[in-house]
Design an enzyme around this catalytic site. Structure first.
Site, PDB file in Angstrom:
ATOM      1  N   SER A  12       0.804  -1.228   0.000  1.00 46.67           N
ATOM      2  CA  SER A  12       0.000   0.000   0.000  1.00 46.67           C
ATOM      3  C   SER A  12       0.832   1.270   0.000  1.00 46.67           C
ATOM      4  O   SER A  12       0.347   2.331  -0.404  1.00 46.67           O
ATOM      5  CB  SER A  12      -0.931   0.009   1.223  1.00 46.67           C
ATOM      6  OG  SER A  12      -1.835  -1.066   1.161  1.00 46.67           O
ATOM      7  N   LYS A  53      -8.341   3.154   6.252  1.00 42.28           N
ATOM      8  CA  LYS A  53      -7.286   4.132   5.951  1.00 42.28           C
ATOM      9  C   LYS A  53      -7.852   5.549   5.872  1.00 42.28           C
ATOM     10  O   LYS A  53      -7.257   6.507   6.382  1.00 42.28           O
ATOM     11  CB  LYS A  53      -6.610   3.769   4.633  1.00 42.28           C
ATOM     12  CG  LYS A  53      -5.819   2.463   4.676  1.00 42.28           C
ATOM     13  CD  LYS A  53      -5.288   2.093   3.300  1.00 42.28           C
ATOM     14  CE  LYS A  53      -4.548   0.768   3.325  1.00 42.28           C
ATOM     15  NZ  LYS A  53      -4.084   0.356   1.980  1.00 42.28           N
TER      16      LYS A  53
END
Length: 798
Positions: free
Chosen positions: A703, A746
């Site tokens: 990520s 997130k």
């Protein structure tokens, strides 16, 4: 109004009011009659029945009726719970009756004996105070002189006589009355009074004026009652035969004991063996279990009590007899009530609640549990365990929690074999015995924390427990008997799915519980956390008040978590300080208001400072977004260069995948240097160092790819990265920005840290809709497909 005890008629006969007047004709009835509502009895013409009067309104009615002509109308209520029913709560057809006797008791209740006279149909209610009075019309029997009616009458008489023979509750007087009643209408009413019928069936018969139609309805009811009584008589005969055999066996055993006593061979443990045998015979259990228990008891009877095997066998029998083989709780399955319980005990989580309600709806429809096992996955402190308890409350079932964290022994699930000293059943069987129900809700907590070692793999043992196609014959090693677990509702919880055994994960339906937003935490604190802490610290709501502004600062400056556990700890600390102040200074005349400016004094300096508040003033720093089992996290990627030989140094406890992402980012920038305007002529004279704080925390995953490439681009182009921008996404050597997971967590982490803009892969655009609306309004999102689109967004112009 209800029917009292059976002794009441004899009491009235001994101590009632003066004798009732002689029978009156229908023509002498008044134009209107007082109406008495009945809750659990229907009065027919010719029927004499005792009634219990409890309410003041009904007592006033009875007093006025007895003081007058003793005539009234008795009508069944539509709502049995209504103490003073209104006109719309009464049936239309009732019975005109007269009061034969009345008796008042010291508890302010009145018992009356009434006789039904004629069917009446209520037309209009003329008054409702102090009690109901209504105009009415007589409903006369509609009869006919036909052969068919005569045949129906004889058939009904024959069946009723058979019922009288089989039913001990029907007296000889009823038999005589039935034989001497020639009028079909009167006979039908006599049968309706003495047959075991529901109130609704009796009311329909009362409303039926046609005698032929009344008998037509009665005949099937007579047939049904005759079949029930015949079957009951057969069962009673079989029971009596069984009792006779039991008595014979008991007599023979007593003879054996008498002989043993005479010979001096009395067995001191005979009483214990007899008690166990009676328990085995009385405890409902499957035939196989009963057979094994009987065999073990026969072995026990032959053993001396001092033998080591005696205690083992005795313990085994106790476990067999203590299990809920057939004992279970009845499901409530009221979806409206279930939704109310879920909303009352948990704030938000709309999608999670909807899925749980759908699950309960399927159980209600199918009347059994044959679906997937639910697995609640989410960060700590978001309410996974309490949701399981709420499901149990909604179903009306017992609840048990089994913690799987750190479990490494398969025997914890399946139990130990009886050959081992101190052997016990597994946790599943132990739990069922403890809560005494075979259909509880069992929460298997922390499924992702199950381990494995040389003693076996508990996850493999759970495969059978959590498989609806197999767990109806779950066999514990200790019992060595199949036990049906198909009625148990298993719910599992986990922080993340990765460590769970793949075959076990395949049996689970995952329901993800997201992190809470700031506004959700505020509501949870107001509704649940603050009241609970005030109660636990002995404070009333009038004594201490925590304003919303204080709670917001607690959330923002003293906690940074996905759930609310740390928030509750901070509220508890604040409440303790307030309790000490109140106890030390005495009672405050006004509520003690804990304002935000006292937090520094009570809790110390703020633990979390908004790191993005400081503008990024250096090159080579970028803000990334990561996912952890405890929620989303903001990562700062730092890059610098120093004299060297063109090497790439990576620090910060990075995993292999993250290291490869850094190498990919560097390779892409070198390959596209000309297109991006990078001067790498001196690349071989410098080393590049990439560091991701905090260094003690392991990090891995793809990520951070976009954050790594932006940090390197910032360093090489000497252009600073925007301070209010965070990003996530995997990169490829061709410069594509690819999809990643955990978008919701997130984005929530970015909102907590004060980020204003985020960059996401365009393949994650559908995931944006899963983010709460209040968070989406705070953030500006950019979806990118290629690094060439990313760099202009992230880097300031020179």
């Amino acid at each position: 109004m209800s029917s009292p005890d059976t002794e009441f008629i004899s009491i009235l006969g001994a101590a009632g009011s003066p004798e009732a007047p002689p029978r009156v004709s229908s023509s002498s009835l008044p134009e209107a009659l007082p109406v008495l509502g009945l809750s659990d009895i229907v009065i027919f013409p010719g029927m004499v029945a005792p009634l219990l009067v409890e309410t003041a309104q009904s007592t006033k009615l009875i007093d006025d009726v007895v003081g007058g002509d003793r005539l009234l109308a008795v009508v069944l209520q539509r709502n049995a719970e209504a103490e003073n029913p209104l006109p719309h709560e009464m049936y239309e057809v009732g019975c005109a009756a007269r009061v034969l006797k009345m008796l008042k008791f010291p508890d302010s209740t009145v018992r009356v004996l009434v006789e039904g006279l004629w069917r009446v149909r209520v037309q209009t209610y003329t008054t409702t105070e102090p009690y109901l009075i209504a105009k009415y019309e007589l409903v006369k029997d509609v009869t006919e002189d036909s052969v068919e009616l005569t045949a129906m009458m004889r058939n009904a008489q024959s069946q009723f006589q058979e019922i009288i023979k089989l039913s001990p509750a029907l007296s000889e007087q009823i038999k005589i009355a039935a034989l001497n009643t020639e009028d079909p209408g009167h006979f039908a009413d006599l049968v309706a009074v003495n047959l075991n019928l529901e109130l609704s069936e009796r009311q329909r018969l009362l409303e039926t004026a046609s005698v032929k139609e009344r008998l037509t309805r009665l005949l099937p009811m007579l047939n049904r009652e005759h079949e029930v009584l015949t079957l009951s008589s057969k069962i009673q005969t079989e029971v009596a035969t069984s009792i006779s055999k039991t008595q014979r066996d008991f007599f023979l055993r007593e003879q054996m004991r008498a002989i043993q006593r005479e010979l001096g061979e009395s067995d001191p443990n005979a009483g214990e063996i007899r008690t166990l045998r009676e328990k085995i015979e009385q405890t409902p259990m499957p035939a196989e279990a009963k057979q094994v228990a009987t065999q073990e008891l026969d072995r026990l009877q032959q053993m001396p009590p001092a033998a080591a095997e005696y205690a083992v066998t005795r313990h085994y029998l106790d476990w067999i007899l203590g299990l809920p083989w057939t004992k279970e709780t009845e499901d409530k399955l009221d979806l409206t009530e279930a939704e109310r319980i879920l909303d009352e005990q948990h704030f938000g989580l709309r999608k999670v609640k909807d899925r749980l309600l759908e699950f309960l709806a399927v159980i209600k429809r199918r009347k059994q549990i044959k679906g997937p096992i639910l697995c609640l996955v989410g960060p700590p402190g978001v309410g996974k365990t309490s949701l399981g308890r709420s499901v149990a409350d909604a179903l009306g079932r017992k609840f048990a929690r089994i913690s799987l964290g750190g479990m490494r022994d398969e025997a914890e699930i399946r139990g130990h074999r009886r050959t081992y000293v101190g052997a016990l059943p597994g946790r599943i069987i132990q739990t069922l015995r403890r809560i005494e129900s075979r259909n509880p809700v069992i929460l298997l907590d922390e499924l992702d924390k199950v381990g494995a070692d040389f003693r076996g793999d508990p996850a493999s043992a759970l495969l059978e427990v959590l498989d609806p196609a197999q767990n109806n014959t779950f066999t514990d090693h200790y019992l060595d008997l199949p036990f049906d677990l198909s009625r148990v509702l298993f719910i599992t919880t986990a922080n993340w799915l990765e460590p769970i055994h793949p075959a076990l994960r395949d049996r689970l339906e995952v329901i993800e519980l997201p992190s809470y937003t700031e506004s959700e935490k505020l509501e949870i604190a107001k509704r649940y956390l603050v009241p609970r802490q005030l109660e636990e610290h002995g404070l009333a709501r009038q004594e201490v008040r925590i304003p919303n502004s204080t709670l917001r600062r607690l959330i923002h400056d003293y906690t940074r978590e996905a759930g609310v556990r740390q928030l509750e700890r901070e509220i508890a600390a604040l409440t303790r300080k307030a309790t000490r102040r109140i106890v030390s200074n005495g009672h405050f005349p006004k509520p003690l208001v804990l304002k935000p400016d006292i937090l520094n004094e009570y809790l110390g300096a703020a633990r979390f400072v908004n790191e993005t508040a400081e503008t990024i003033k250096e090159y080579g720093i970028a803000t990334g977004l990561g996912w952890t089992p405890v929620g989303g996290e903001v990562l700062f990627v730092e890059a610098t260069r120093m004299p060297g030989k063109g090497g790439l140094l990576l620090t910060g406890s990075l995993g292999e995948v993250m290291k490869e992402s850094a190498q990919t980012a560097m390779s892409y920038l070198r390959s596209q240097a000309a297109a991006l305007g990078l001067d790498l002529s001196d690349y071989a004279q410098f080393d590049i160092h990439i560091h991701v704080p905090a260094g003690a925390t392991p990090k891995d995953g793809p990520s951070a790819g976009v954050a790594l490439v932006v940090a390197l681009a910032s360093l090489l182009t000497r252009r600073r990265v925007r301070s209010d921008l965070a990003m996530t996404g995997e990169i490829s050597l061709r410069g594509r920005v690819m999809r990643v997971g955990g978008i919701k967590e997130k984005v929530l982490a970015a909102a907590r840290f004060g980020i204003k803009q985020i960059v996401l892969p365009d393949q994650n655009a559908p995931d944006w809709s899963e983010v709460p609306e209040e968070v989406r309004q705070k953030l500006k999102v950019h979806f990118v497909h290629h690094i060439s689109e990313l760099l202009p967004l992230a880097l300031h112009m020179k």
